[in-house]
Design a protein around this motif. Structure first.
Motif, PDB file in Angstrom:
ATOM      1  N   VAL A  48       0.863  -1.181   0.000  1.00  0.00           N
ATOM      2  CA  VAL A  48       0.000   0.000   0.000  1.00  0.00           C
ATOM      3  C   VAL A  48       0.900   1.233   0.000  1.00  0.00           C
ATOM      4  CG1 VAL A  48      -1.754   1.273   1.271  1.00  0.00           C
ATOM      5  CG2 VAL A  48      -1.723  -1.240   1.340  1.00  0.00           C
ATOM      6  N   ALA A  49       0.674   2.161  -0.968  1.00  0.00           N
ATOM      7  CA  ALA A  49       1.449   3.399  -1.004  1.00  0.00           C
ATOM      8  C   ALA A  49       0.486   4.567  -1.152  1.00  0.00           C
ATOM      9  CB  ALA A  49       2.433   3.378  -2.167  1.00  0.00           C
ATOM     10  N   GLU A  50       0.962   5.738  -0.725  1.00  0.00           N
ATOM     11  CA  GLU A  50       0.116   6.933  -0.849  1.00  0.00           C
ATOM     12  C   GLU A  50       0.693   7.835  -1.933  1.00  0.00           C
ATOM     13  OE1 GLU A  50      -0.761   8.900   2.854  1.00  0.00           O
ATOM     14  OE2 GLU A  50      -1.275  10.758   1.804  1.00  0.00           O
ATOM     15  N   VAL A  68       5.050   8.355  -5.024  1.00  0.00           N
ATOM     16  CA  VAL A  68       4.325   7.658  -3.954  1.00  0.00           C
ATOM     17  C   VAL A  68       5.265   7.428  -2.773  1.00  0.00           C
ATOM     18  CG1 VAL A  68       2.734   6.476  -5.512  1.00  0.00           C
ATOM     19  CG2 VAL A  68       4.891   5.366  -4.895  1.00  0.00           C
ATOM     20  N   ASP A  70       5.891   4.963   0.834  1.00  0.00           N
ATOM     21  CA  ASP A  70       5.483   3.810   1.652  1.00  0.00           C
ATOM     22  C   ASP A  70       5.611   4.163   3.122  1.00  0.00           C
ATOM     23  OD1 ASP A  70       8.176   3.916   2.140  1.00  0.00           O
ATOM     24  OD2 ASP A  70       8.650   1.950   1.303  1.00  0.00           O
ATOM     25  N   GLN A  88      -4.493   9.655  -2.476  1.00  0.00           N
ATOM     26  CA  GLN A  88      -5.075   8.313  -2.572  1.00  0.00           C
ATOM     27  C   GLN A  88      -4.099   7.240  -2.117  1.00  0.00           C
ATOM     28  OE1 GLN A  88      -5.960   8.306  -6.723  1.00  0.00           O
ATOM     29  NE2 GLN A  88      -8.143   8.769  -6.431  1.00  0.00           N
ATOM     30  N   LYS A  89      -4.667   6.164  -1.573  1.00  0.00           N
ATOM     31  CA  LYS A  89      -3.865   4.975  -1.268  1.00  0.00           C
ATOM     32  C   LYS A  89      -4.079   3.980  -2.416  1.00  0.00           C
ATOM     33  CE  LYS A  89      -3.352   6.296   3.245  1.00  0.00           C
ATOM     34  NZ  LYS A  89      -4.129   5.880   4.423  1.00  0.00           N
ATOM     35  N   GLU A 139      -9.366   4.697   2.552  1.00  0.00           N
ATOM     36  CA  GLU A 139      -8.486   5.740   3.113  1.00  0.00           C
ATOM     37  C   GLU A 139      -7.774   5.310   4.388  1.00  0.00           C
ATOM     38  OE1 GLU A 139     -10.495   9.453   3.700  1.00  0.00           O
ATOM     39  OE2 GLU A 139     -11.202   9.435   1.608  1.00  0.00           O
ATOM     40  N   CYS A 141      -6.360   2.547   5.084  1.00  0.00           N
ATOM     41  CA  CYS A 141      -5.305   1.528   4.944  1.00  0.00           C
ATOM     42  C   CYS A 141      -3.981   2.049   5.487  1.00  0.00           C
ATOM     43  CB  CYS A 141      -5.061   1.192   3.472  1.00  0.00           C
ATOM     44  SG  CYS A 141      -6.350   0.242   2.755  1.00  0.00           S
ATOM     45  N   GLU A 142      -3.277   1.169   6.152  1.00  0.00           N
ATOM     46  CA  GLU A 142      -1.952   1.550   6.636  1.00  0.00           C
ATOM     47  C   GLU A 142      -0.968   1.481   5.469  1.00  0.00           C
ATOM     48  OE1 GLU A 142       1.336  -0.274   9.698  1.00  0.00           O
ATOM     49  OE2 GLU A 142      -0.738  -0.999   9.834  1.00  0.00           O
ATOM     50  N   ILE A 143      -0.173   2.534   5.287  1.00  0.00           N
ATOM     51  CA  ILE A 143       0.747   2.477   4.146  1.00  0.00           C
ATOM     52  C   ILE A 143       1.992   1.658   4.498  1.00  0.00           C
ATOM     53  CG2 ILE A 143      -0.060   4.559   2.966  1.00  0.00           C
ATOM     54  CD1 ILE A 143       2.255   6.083   4.128  1.00  0.00           C
TER      55      ILE A 143
END
Lengths: 760, 227
Positions: A48-50, A68, A70, A88-89, A139, A141-143
């Motif tokens: 998961v990345a933002e 992005v 992490d 966004q994730k 939203e 989610c843990e990155i």
């Protein structure tokens, strides 16, 4: 046997159970289905990345540059999807990530801009067909975490199905296991045949009269006016995921149904069948066919075949022939679905060395009700994708479909397992496994379970679903040990020799032709192996000495060599336990005489019973032994022990509590260095050797070869000398590397032992 | 300056195993390595054309006999002229006709155990194996049991030990199949029992980190003198 999680979901709602792949694997393993490997389609490197920044691509209007994070590192990637926004994730495949389909993410240059990874759309993660946009994750989610923790990717379970459980070789079979373990219902998902206004007659009749010993049931259905085409995407992707090559909508429907419900079927081109008859019969001796793999095969009268009036169409239950193959011009087909005798199939498959997915299943026993259930599924699947209309079906039946019935001995089952389980609970487990309970105490075995025939089989069913690890442990009653077997006497002899410095060797039992030449032995008296896979394993040894002498030759750096073996030797008529002792090199004669003396005094036997012989010069050469002298003893242990006086109270098993730090043995040549030190007389060389080993992994062996006290070194001083062997596990070591280690040893001995290096 | 020699690591681990079973009153039997198809297969309820015979690639001899594929060949051999309780362990060399590499060997040891008496349960089997491995590896050892399939046991068991966080397969076991008990000349309605047969080499390899099983029979003193 590979199982796709999403396919399993067609049969049982495992997703509702919220169990992870590993939890399902554990449930399967603990109930008897061994799991070799679970592969998730979502690689750990997809995280998961933002998105923290979006810029236009300098050279391409439809591409963007996204940055992005992490949580620690920021990465720039080129992205073509229009739906991304800052904040966004998203799923981010890092460099090195493997995407479904074995696609590895590598550093890429996209229109002049470097891209260090990929943002993923649903189809790229095999999570659906959507390729329109990147998956936008919730939203919260843990990155930085692996995407497999958030998204439910598909997985493959690679299962090892035991030989008795042919019924588990399908998705339905595994779903049935999970039904029993998880107590979830199976889904009803059989495809119906479409309703037709008119059902034409099948173009052939079936004759199984000459094949009844090999065929219990043979069913056919025709489908006319089909259109050969590729299968649907779903069928193609599922087959590919499990390693089967999609071919066309006919062959794939048959394969898909086999993997789905376990039953093999086969399709013939109906227009290639001559004479209007399908005949199940045994082949004639020397009848020849060309199977679908293009290989010509010569049959005999134990091979069951499917034929028409002119030719053989298929090797029953194993493989079709080219002459009736479904190809791109095929218009009308006939599908067969049968129940063949597992032994007939197995014998032919084994003799011809031809094992197929179909033969594998027939050999292990198929669902007796399978032929009729499978044929409708294949036909329905074909009509969905190839069109056409089905004909009437035909069946030739020898077997009946009456289940085996076993009266349930509840007390015996409880007794054998050792659990307190109620009759109702036992019945309940059996019902979950597909058994029917008649009159509350008779179990009717499901038609797919060919392995359950006696009450002990029912006990296993109960125990495995109850959980082996839930069974209470009960101590064994202790009884007096019986009189000590000859095993103990052999161990006593081993200890006697080890005390003298001998090492125990285990050799191979086999001799090759080459070995016989070295030994100078004729094979006449030797036991011979009929079917050795490796030529070294042709004859059985009649003496322990050849392998011990080989060991002498293989260990040139040891001097003296002192080895022994206790093991069995063979002739055409006998199998005997022997003892052999070999010494070679320095003091070889003296050492073997000491061994002879020690054994004769410990066993209270004459030394003449332990005759020593010397290896001749000629033999030394044949065995490639470089040492000038080699002595040996070999005796029949039974004879020796019958003369020995060895009271039982001396036969204690000694257990070593030696701590061992194992060092690998290199195939590459060692570098040898000798080091001599003057140290205090009180210091232990054993401790010193341990400390030397600790200095480097490259030290393969430290051997003390000299130790003596002399006033010329000073008061209470002694000289200790070691051979140090240095070797690298993967390559030849070079001198400089060895020198560095030697230097460290010298420094260590100096600082810890106040040891002084002696110059030679 | 006599330095003690070395016992083969397989000898050492079999000794330790026998110490445990000796304390429970088990006999030691070695049994023949060359045996008939009857004792190795038929007596153990493995029919001639059963796929289970595929699992074991057998060395057949030109005289029709074979090299035992398992120490279970001794079950009926030992049990047939005894009255229960039958308590025996069988350490011995077994053979598999296959191409060898670092993980596969033609010649290997198995350590069989057999116990036949009245009222023997799976609970007895699990207690025995658990306590045996506690004796070998210490009280903290974790053992688990899984259902499996062997023609000569029903129910059948496979058992694992947890080593460095991973389950590692030790071997097979189970309640002796009624046909095998019958072949010993005993009535399976009266007697039941258990048998087990872990391999010997693999746990040694895992314990010491030995990469190549063939080292055990290499006669290489660099290897052997470490034990």
């Amino acid at each position: 046997m590979k199982i796709l999680r999403s396919w399993l979901q067609d049969h049982i709602d495992i997703d509702s159970s919220k169990l992870s792949d590993d939890e399902i694997a554990d449930k399967l393993a603990l109930s008897g289905t061994a799991v070799e490997e679970v592969t998730n389609f979502l690689d750990e490197k997809i995280i998961v990345a933002e998105i923290i920044k979006i810029e236009p691509h300098p050279n391409a209007d439809r591409l963007q540059l996204a940055t992005v994070t992490d949580g620690t590192n920021e990465t720039k990637v080129v992205c073509g999807a229009p739906n991304i926004q800052v904040g966004q994730k998203v799923p981010f495949a890092q460099l090195g990530a493997m995407l479904p389909g074995n696609f590895e993410i590598k550093k890429a240059n996209i229109r002049g801009v470097e891209s260090l990874g990929m943002l993923c759309a649903a189809d790229e993660l095999a999570l659906g067909d959507d390729h329109a946009g990147i998956i936008i994750l919730p939203e919260d989610c843990e990155i930085g975490v692996s995407i497999s923790k958030i998204l439910h990717g598909d997985s493959i379970f690679d299962l090892e199905i035991t030989a008795n459980r042919g019924d588990c070789l399908s998705h339905l079979g595994i779903a049935r296991e999970l039904r029993a373990v998880l107590d979830l219902p199976l889904k009803e998902n059989l495809l119906p045949l479409p309703i037709q206004s008119d059902t034409p007659k099948l173009s052939v009749s079936i004759d199984i009269n000459s094949g009844v010993e090999g065929c219990y049931r043979y069913s056919c259905i025709g489908i006319n006016n089909i259109t050969i085409a590729p299968s649907s995407d779903l069928i193609q992707s599922r087959l590919s995921a499990l390693g089967l090559k999609p071919i066309n909508n006919i062959v794939d429907a048959s394969n898909y149904t086999m993997i789905d419900m376990g039953h093999p079927t086969h399709a013939f081109d109906a227009d290639k069948i001559e004479g209007g008859q399908i005949i199940v019969r045994f082949a004639k001796n020397n009848e020849e066919i060309i199977t679908l793999d293009g290989i010509k095969r010569v049959l005999n009268d134990s091979d069951l075949v499917i034929a028409d009036q002119k030719k053989i169409l298929a090797l029953a239950g194993i493989m079709g022939c080219e002459n009736s193959i479904v190809d791109s011009n095929t218009k009308n087909i006939i599908i067969e679905s049968a129940h063949f005798n597992p032994i007939t199939i197995r014998m032919t498959a084994k003799r011809l060395g031809l094992s197929t997915d179909a033969s594998y299943r027939y050999e292990r026993g198929i669902d007796r009700n399978g032929p009729d259930a499978a044929i409708d599924q294949v036909a329905a699947r074909i009509i969905i994708s190839a069109g056409g209309e089905y004909t009437e079906g035909l069946s030739a039946i020898v077997n009946d479909l009456k289940p085996i019935e076993i009266a349930i001995p509840y007390d015996l089952i409880r007794g054998l397992i050792g659990i307190d389980i109620s009759d109702t609970h036992i019945n309940d487990i059996l019902v979950r496994l597909g058994f029917q309970i008649i009159d509350e105490h008779i179990a009717a075995v499901p038609l797919w379970r060919n392995d359950v025939t006696i009450w002990q089989d029912l006990a296993e069913e109960i125990a495995r679903i109850y959980g082996y690890n839930n069974i209470p442990r009960v101590a064994l009653p202790i009884s007096d040990a019986p009189q000590k077997a000859s095993y103990y006497q052999k161990e006593f002899i081993k200890d006697t020799l080890v005390d003298l410095g001998f090492s125990e060797v285990f050799g191979y039992t086999f001799l090759s032709e080459n070995n016989l030449k070295t030994i100078g032995l004729s094979p006449d008296s030797l036991l011979e192996v009929k079917n050795p896979i490796q030529i070294e394993n042709r004859y059985m040894k009649s003496s322990l000495l050849p392998s011990l002498l080989k060991a002498v030759a293989k260990n040139p750096t040891f001097d003296p060599i002192m080895i022994f073996e206790i093991g069995n030797v063979f002739t055409k008529e006998t199998e005997k336990s022997h003892l052999a002792i070999v010494t070679s090199g320095k003091n070889a004669k003296k050492i073997i005489e000491e061994a002879q003396k020690a054994l004769s005094s410990q066993l209270q036997i004459d030394t003449e019973l332990l005759p020593i012989s010397e290896l001749s010069r000629d033999e030394l050469q044949r065995y490639k032994i470089k040492k000038p002298i080699t002595y040996m003893i070999e005796v029949d242990l039974e004879l020796i022990l019958s003369r020995a006086d060895l009271p039982e109270d001396r036969l204690k098993l000694n257990i070593s509590d030696k701590k061992i730090k194992y060092r690998g043995v290199s195939k590459f040549p060692a570098i040898t260095r000798d080091l001599a030190f003057i140290i205090d007389n009180k210091l232990s060389t054993e401790d010193m050797i341990t400390e030397i080993y600790d200095i480097s992994e490259l030290i393969g062996r430290v051997e003390l070869f000299d130790e003596f006290v002399s006033d010329k070194f000073g008061k209470n001083k002694k000289n200790v000398a070691y051979h140090i062997y240095l070797e690298h596990p993967e390559r030849t070591l070079i001198d400089n590397e060895a020198d560095l280690v030697i230097q460290k040893i010298i420094e260590m001995v100096k600082s810890k032992y106040a040891g002084e290096l002696r110059d030679k | 300056m006599i330095q003690k020699g070395t016992l083969h690591p397989v000898t050492q681990s079999i000794r330790k195993a026998i110490c445990f079973f000796e304390s429970l009153g088990f006999d030691v039997f070695e049994g023949p390595e060359v045996d008939t198809e009857w004792y190795n297969f038929d007596a153990l309820n493995v029919p001639a054309e059963h796929p289970a015979r595929d699992v074991q690639d057998t060395f057949y001899l030109t005289d029709g006999r074979l090299l035992r594929t398992q120490t279970s060949n001794s079950q009926v051999r030992y049990g047939k002229d005894k009255l229960p309780p039958i308590k025996v362990v069988v350490p011995g060399v077994c053979y598999r006709n296959e191409a060898t590499d670092a993980g596969h060997e033609t010649t290997f040891y198995q350590f069989e155990g057999l116990y036949i008496d009245k009222n023997v349960t799976m609970g007895h089997l699990f207690w025995t194996l658990e306590n045996f491995y506690k004796f070998v590896y210490g009280d903290d050892v974790k053992i688990r049991f899984k259902p499996s399939f062997f023609p000569f046991t029903e129910p059948s068991v496979e058992f694992d030990v947890k080593f460095k966080g991973k389950w590692f397969e030790l071997g097979g076991a189970g309640m002796v199949h009624p046909k095998v008990i019958e072949n010993m000349g005993l009535d399976p309605a009266i007697f039941s029992g258990f048998a087990f047969g872990p391999g010997v080499e693999r746990p040694i390899m895992v314990k010491y980190g030995i990469q190549d099983i063939r080292l055990l029979r290499s006669g290489d003193l660099r290897f052997l003198k470490q034990f």
